[in-house]
Design a protein around this motif. Structure first.
Motif, PDB file in Angstrom:
ATOM      1  N   ALA A 114      68.134  25.879  -5.951  1.00 36.32           N
ATOM      2  CA  ALA A 114      68.184  26.343  -7.342  1.00 36.32           C
ATOM      3  C   ALA A 114      69.350  25.651  -8.059  1.00 36.32           C
ATOM      4  N   PRO A 115      69.184  25.340  -9.342  1.00 35.79           N
ATOM      5  CA  PRO A 115      70.232  24.605 -10.065  1.00 35.79           C
ATOM      6  C   PRO A 115      71.382  25.501 -10.533  1.00 35.79           C
ATOM      7  N   VAL A 171      76.654  25.525  -3.483  1.00 33.16           N
ATOM      8  CA  VAL A 171      77.689  25.819  -2.490  1.00 33.16           C
ATOM      9  C   VAL A 171      77.059  26.465  -1.254  1.00 33.16           C
ATOM     10  N   ALA A 172      76.113  27.377  -1.465  1.00 38.05           N
ATOM     11  CA  ALA A 172      75.455  28.059  -0.346  1.00 38.05           C
ATOM     12  C   ALA A 172      74.684  27.076   0.535  1.00 38.05           C
ATOM     13  N   HIS A 173      74.143  26.024  -0.054  1.00 35.71           N
ATOM     14  CA  HIS A 173      73.397  25.024   0.709  1.00 35.71           C
ATOM     15  C   HIS A 173      74.286  23.856   1.118  1.00 35.71           C
ATOM     16  N   GLU A 184      67.225  18.664  -5.338  1.00 37.93           N
ATOM     17  CA  GLU A 184      66.737  18.427  -3.975  1.00 37.93           C
ATOM     18  C   GLU A 184      67.792  17.660  -3.208  1.00 37.93           C
ATOM     19  N   ILE A 185      68.095  18.148  -2.024  1.00 37.08           N
ATOM     20  CA  ILE A 185      69.070  17.463  -1.173  1.00 37.08           C
ATOM     21  C   ILE A 185      68.342  16.908   0.039  1.00 37.08           C
ATOM     22  N   ARG A 186      68.673  15.657   0.378  1.00 38.92           N
ATOM     23  CA  ARG A 186      68.102  15.002   1.559  1.00 38.92           C
ATOM     24  C   ARG A 186      69.202  14.839   2.586  1.00 38.92           C
ATOM     25  N   ARG A 187      68.878  15.224   3.803  1.00 36.27           N
ATOM     26  CA  ARG A 187      69.822  15.067   4.899  1.00 36.27           C
ATOM     27  C   ARG A 187      69.128  14.363   6.045  1.00 36.27           C
TER      28      ARG A 187
END
Length: 126
Positions: free
Chosen positions: A28-29, A35-37, A88-91
């Motif tokens: 979520a933006p 911070v939670a992610h 969106e985060i890519r790891r």
């Protein structure tokens, strides 16, 4: 084994070895969600704006107001949380990547062993 098939198999194994396993997660933006992610400077994220445009950045800072980063063209991108529809985060998953690489090496060893057995004892000295 047919030399053409052998080359195809080796190329497929090489592709698997060079491909990193990644996970993409939508966040979520909001700063709290970021911070939670565990989004932090250096992470690569895709910003999805309300106007349906997207921007991929390397995060440099998070604040109460928004997120800042550097795009591929070296431009600085600043976005307020309210302008964003999604982040969106890519790891890269090191464990999955290592597992694929080990499986590929194991498959290569098995294929080479099978190919050498099919050649027969006539070329055993080579």
């Amino acid at each position: 084994m047919n030399p053409r098939n052998f080359i195809v198999v080796l190329l497929m194994i090489a592709m698997l070895c060079t491909a990193a396993c990644t996970t993409t997660r939508s966040v979520a933006p909001t700063q709290e969600a970021a911070v939670a992610h565990d989004i932090k400077p250096g992470d690569e994220v895709t910003l999805k704006f309300m106007d349906e445009t997207e921007q991929i950045i390397s995060v440099t800072a998070l604040s109460d107001d928004g997120i800042r980063g550097i795009a591929a063209d070296a431009s600085v991108v600043e976005a307020r949380w309210g302008e964003l529809h999604q982040v969106e985060i890519r790891r890269v998953s090191t464990g999955k990547t290592a597992g694929v690489a080990l499986a590929a090496v194991g498959a290569t060893v098995l294929i080479i062993g099978a190919a050498l057995e099919s050649v027969g004892p006539g070329l055993a000295g080579y």
